[in-house]
Design a protein around this motif. Structure first.
Motif, PDB file in Angstrom:
ATOM      1  N   LYS A 105       0.843  -0.914   0.413  1.00 18.20           N
ATOM      2  CA  LYS A 105      -0.016  -0.076   0.653  1.00 18.20           C
ATOM      3  C   LYS A 105       0.772   1.442  -0.008  1.00 18.20           C
ATOM      4  CE  LYS A 105      -4.093  -2.309   2.319  1.00 18.20           C
ATOM      5  NZ  LYS A 105      -5.019  -1.957   3.484  1.00 18.20           N
ATOM      6  N   LEU A 106       1.789   0.993   0.855  1.00 20.33           N
ATOM      7  CA  LEU A 106       2.941   2.415   0.671  1.00 20.33           C
ATOM      8  C   LEU A 106       3.674   2.532  -0.474  1.00 20.33           C
ATOM      9  CD1 LEU A 106       4.638   3.997   2.243  1.00 20.33           C
ATOM     10  CD2 LEU A 106       6.351   3.314   3.607  1.00 20.33           C
ATOM     11  N   GLN A 107       3.837   1.261  -1.292  1.00 23.28           N
ATOM     12  CA  GLN A 107       4.296   2.397  -2.637  1.00 23.28           C
ATOM     13  C   GLN A 107       3.036   2.331  -3.591  1.00 23.28           C
ATOM     14  OE1 GLN A 107       8.074   1.235  -3.388  1.00 23.28           O
ATOM     15  NE2 GLN A 107       7.301   2.136  -5.393  1.00 23.28           N
ATOM     16  N   GLU A 108       1.847   1.863  -3.298  1.00 21.69           N
ATOM     17  CA  GLU A 108       1.412   2.233  -3.833  1.00 21.69           C
ATOM     18  C   GLU A 108       0.509   3.500  -3.634  1.00 21.69           C
ATOM     19  OE1 GLU A 108      -3.552   1.341  -5.053  1.00 21.69           O
ATOM     20  OE2 GLU A 108      -2.646   0.208  -3.751  1.00 21.69           O
ATOM     21  N   LEU A 109       0.765   3.923  -2.686  1.00 19.79           N
ATOM     22  CA  LEU A 109       0.757   5.682  -2.147  1.00 19.79           C
ATOM     23  C   LEU A 109       1.898   6.604  -3.216  1.00 19.79           C
ATOM     24  CD1 LEU A 109      -0.860   5.710   1.166  1.00 19.79           C
ATOM     25  CD2 LEU A 109      -1.615   6.349  -0.237  1.00 19.79           C
ATOM     26  N   GLU A 110       2.738   6.013  -3.021  1.00 22.00           N
ATOM     27  CA  GLU A 110       4.794   6.425  -3.703  1.00 22.00           C
ATOM     28  C   GLU A 110       4.287   6.963  -4.384  1.00 22.00           C
ATOM     29  OE1 GLU A 110       8.004   4.037  -2.202  1.00 22.00           O
ATOM     30  OE2 GLU A 110       8.011   5.142   0.056  1.00 22.00           O
ATOM     31  N   ASN A 111       3.948   5.831  -5.195  1.00 20.44           N
ATOM     32  CA  ASN A 111       3.552   5.651  -6.647  1.00 20.44           C
ATOM     33  C   ASN A 111       2.661   7.109  -7.433  1.00 20.44           C
ATOM     34  OD1 ASN A 111       5.388   3.816  -7.353  1.00 20.44           O
ATOM     35  ND2 ASN A 111       3.421   1.875  -7.217  1.00 20.44           N
ATOM     36  N   GLN A 112       1.329   6.844  -6.377  1.00 16.72           N
ATOM     37  CA  GLN A 112       0.397   7.835  -6.700  1.00 16.72           C
ATOM     38  C   GLN A 112       0.963   9.764  -6.746  1.00 16.72           C
ATOM     39  OE1 GLN A 112      -2.599   6.756  -3.952  1.00 16.72           O
ATOM     40  NE2 GLN A 112      -3.594   4.739  -5.719  1.00 16.72           N
ATOM     41  N   VAL A 113       1.767   9.298  -5.449  1.00 18.86           N
ATOM     42  CA  VAL A 113       1.958  10.600  -5.359  1.00 18.86           C
ATOM     43  C   VAL A 113       3.308  11.191  -5.725  1.00 18.86           C
ATOM     44  CG1 VAL A 113       3.151  11.406  -3.619  1.00 18.86           C
ATOM     45  CG2 VAL A 113       1.679  10.333  -2.381  1.00 18.86           C
ATOM     46  N   ASP A 114       4.036  10.155  -6.525  1.00 21.68           N
ATOM     47  CA  ASP A 114       4.633  10.250  -7.479  1.00 21.68           C
ATOM     48  C   ASP A 114       4.256  11.231  -9.056  1.00 21.68           C
ATOM     49  OD1 ASP A 114       7.162  10.033  -6.182  1.00 21.68           O
ATOM     50  OD2 ASP A 114       6.870   7.617  -6.814  1.00 21.68           O
ATOM     51  N   SER A 115       2.655   9.978  -8.794  1.00 20.60           N
ATOM     52  CA  SER A 115       2.283  10.298 -10.439  1.00 20.60           C
ATOM     53  C   SER A 115       1.236  12.126  -9.828  1.00 20.60           C
ATOM     54  CB  SER A 115       0.955   9.510 -10.534  1.00 20.60           C
ATOM     55  OG  SER A 115       0.362   9.583 -11.767  1.00 20.60           O
ATOM     56  N   GLN A 117       2.524  14.351  -8.280  1.00 18.79           N
ATOM     57  CA  GLN A 117       2.968  15.169  -8.332  1.00 18.79           C
ATOM     58  C   GLN A 117       3.640  15.953  -9.839  1.00 18.79           C
ATOM     59  OE1 GLN A 117       6.409  13.409  -5.736  1.00 18.79           O
ATOM     60  NE2 GLN A 117       5.957  14.693  -4.140  1.00 18.79           N
TER      61      GLN A 117
END
Length: 283
Positions: A105-115, A117
């Motif tokens: 989930k954290l990786q998914e959130l990081e990916n979402q945040v990166d996307s 951003q």
């Protein structure tokens, strides 16, 4: 082991005592009446040893029973600990699974945040581009407005009255009394108008003719080329003439008026003779 050792020792002692008695019997007849204590003592010792052995057996049985109870308790405790350990292992597996899920989930959130951003950065870049384009448009409009603010009007004489001419050659007319000179494109020192930008310009000129031996004539000139002329011959009193034109000028083109050779124009404090022009629109 101690009981067996004592029993062996007693048997040895008794055997020695028996031998001595036999020897005494053989050597002295009186010794035949001496009592023999060893067998009775041996029986007493054996009875005591039997009692001791029974006590030891009982004690060993009690100890064995205690040991068995202790072993059962240890086994029970071991089973309980194994059960707890199994529960801990299950809990550890659950925590590991939960940790993996949270990591995913954290990786998914990081990916979402990166996307997000990246999207925001792209949007910000686009916004900056649009802002720059808007600023450039505003600046262009300001320049066009500033450039579009070009206009002038000037009359021949600053004060007094009189005529200009005649001259034996075409002469540039300098209109010295400047009423307006927006954009400073007209020079009251040379009489020339210099176009600041490429565009369409409109010019007008008027003059007053004085009765006399000389006629009046003025030519509108662009870069040394005659465009339009206006003339008047007045035999009595005063007369006037005018003309105008709309010209396409490049930046730096020069427009001015020429007094025709052997001609004159008149002006006084009423400012009859004048030259004016303005930018219609840039191109």
């Amino acid at each position: 082991m101690e009981i067996l050792s004592v029993l062996g020792l007693l048997l040895l002692v008794c055997s020695q005592s028996g031998a001595e008695i036999i020897e005494q019997r053989e050597g002295s007849p009186e010794s035949l009446n001496v009592p023999q204590p060893c067998p009775s003592d041996l029986q007493a010792v054996l009875r005591g040893m039997s009692v001791k052995l029974a006590e030891n057996r009982l004690m060993i049985q009690e100890q064995n029973a205690k040991h068995e109870v202790k072993i059962e308790q240890l086994q029970t405790l071991n089973q309980e600990q194994n059960t707890k350990l199994d529960k801990y292992e299950v809990r550890i597996e659950q925590l590991q699974t939960l940790n993996q899920e949270q990591a995913a989930k954290l990786q998914e959130l990081e990916n979402q945040v990166d996307s997000q951003q990246q999207a925001q950065a792209s949007e910000l870049k686009s916004l900056k581009t649009r802002t720059n384009e808007t600023e450039n448009q505003v600046e262009s409009l300001r320049r066009d407005r500033a450039v579009g603010q070009v206009a002038f009007s000037a009359s021949l004489r600053e004060s007094g009255r009189g005529t200009l001419g005649p001259f034996n050659t075409h002469t540039t007319v300098v209109f010295k009394h400047v009423v307006s000179n927006i954009g400073q494109a007209y020079s009251p020192h040379t009489g020339g108008f210099i176009a600041p930008v490429r565009g369409a310009y409109h010019f007008e000129f008027y003059f007053r003719a004085h009765a006399g031996s000389h006629s009046s004539a003025i030519v509108l000139v662009k870069n040394g080329e005659h465009v339009f002329i206006a003339g008047e011959h007045q035999t009595n009193g005063y007369g006037s003439a005018s003309n105008g034109a709309t010209l396409l000028l490049e930046a730096g083109d020069v427009v001015f008026l020429r007094l025709w050779e052997n001609h004159v124009i008149y002006d006084d404090e009423n400012h009859y003779s004048m030259f004016s022009g303005h930018l219609l629109f840039p191109m």
